[in-house]
Write an enzyme that holds these catalytic residues in place. Sequence first.
Site, mmCIF file in Angstrom:
data_model
loop_
_atom_site.group_PDB
_atom_site.id
_atom_site.type_symbol
_atom_site.label_atom_id
_atom_site.label_comp_id
_atom_site.label_asym_id
_atom_site.label_seq_id
_atom_site.Cartn_x
_atom_site.Cartn_y
_atom_site.Cartn_z
ATOM 1 N N ARG A 166 15.232 -3.593 -3.775
ATOM 2 C CA ARG A 166 14.147 -2.593 -3.693
ATOM 3 C C ARG A 166 14.646 -1.222 -4.150
ATOM 4 O O ARG A 166 14.311 -0.189 -3.573
ATOM 5 C CB ARG A 166 13.604 -2.483 -2.258
ATOM 6 N N SER A 236 4.555 -3.232 3.116
ATOM 7 C CA SER A 236 5.728 -2.997 3.960
ATOM 8 C C SER A 236 6.044 -1.505 3.934
ATOM 9 O O SER A 236 6.229 -0.940 2.856
ATOM 10 C CB SER A 236 6.938 -3.743 3.414
ATOM 11 N N GLU A 333 10.371 2.231 2.713
ATOM 12 C CA GLU A 333 10.097 1.798 1.350
ATOM 13 C C GLU A 333 9.112 2.811 0.740
ATOM 14 O O GLU A 333 9.173 3.149 -0.428
ATOM 15 C CB GLU A 333 9.457 0.410 1.412
#
Length: 341
Positions: A166, A236, A333
Amino acid sequence: MDRLQKNIKLSTYTTLHVGGVADYLVEATTKEELEVALHWAKAHTATPPLILGGGSNVLISDEGYRGLVILNRITELSYKEIGGKVFLTVGAGNSLDAVIADTVEKGYWGLENLSAIPGTVGATPVQNVGAYGVEVSELIDSVVAIHRDTFEEKKFTKQECLFGYRDSYFKSEEGSRWCITTVVFVLSTIPAPRITYADLSMLAKESPSQKEIRETVMRVRSKKFPDWNTVGTAGSFFKNPIIAKETFVELQQQYNDIPGYIQENGEVKISLGWILDRVCGLKGYRLGNVRLFEEQALVLVADKNVTAEEIDSFAKIIEEKVFEKTKIKIEREVKNIFFKK
Ligand code: NAP
């Protein structure tokens, strides 16, 4: 500049439905329009422009922005087949899911596990979007971008993108100055189902079709994730932590069924959804207008009329609670934008 709008509420352009008023906003539907907008911002505003795609991974302050917001809506799309490989060149402003639907329709393998993820194609290399055992970095040939300050155009090879979990070069201070215009994916005409994740185990038969994989992913996601068309969410909100093996072993002594996935470098990726639920008891936890989703605690859900400030404070409380219980510093995130430090 054509189609320049003034005093526009950014909450319309984010999936959390928060964000104050921006002084200026413009849509760029081609690379040339993006260049014009970047030049305009340099000449007319004191702050660098903000590029927004699907607005599905940002928490924009209630104060809004004293500058120009550029909506990246570059929508070119072309395929080139060479042998069994298919080079897919996509404008950053295309919806990721619409592109995936098209690749499945055409029988070009690679992206199907990423079905039903909100957002635009331009955002995918930035955080190396991944799901169900596939990350875009495996499928990216190159990324084309324009520098926000110098207007240089550059084609980044996959290696230059510095992909991680990520993560990528485009998340760094220097890398974030590049505005992604185009992503080139390499797909395949040869079937290559990826069904190692438990959520896809019902497909463990001989060669599931691409359509079956896409439909299964969509079905699983519709149960585990809220519908971003009806509620405020950014998917998320936090990253799954990757921790040292020793830390994992210590956690295992306390929570013997904690799932962990060993990484190539020996570290262990753990499921934050599991920790929030089983260790912290926070699944469904609500404070005012914000809560952790009942089906998947990693997902933050916001009611109508929530403020960005409320979401930010809620996330800080979650970060503290996880730290108290596990001594792990979790990372977001979702990116905070225009928050005063
Ligand atoms: P999940 O399937 O409950 O998995 C939770 C965690 O366990 C994730 O860290 C996942 O790794 C890992 N994991 C599960 N099975 C694994 C396996 N067989 N091998 C290695 N690692 C495994 O996760 P979820 O929250 O319901 O999300 C479903 C998928 O969508 C996950 O892959 C998740 O990462 C992805 N997702 C991605 C984004 C994004 O890119 N922004 C947002 C939301 C969800 P991975 O994270 O590496 O898959």
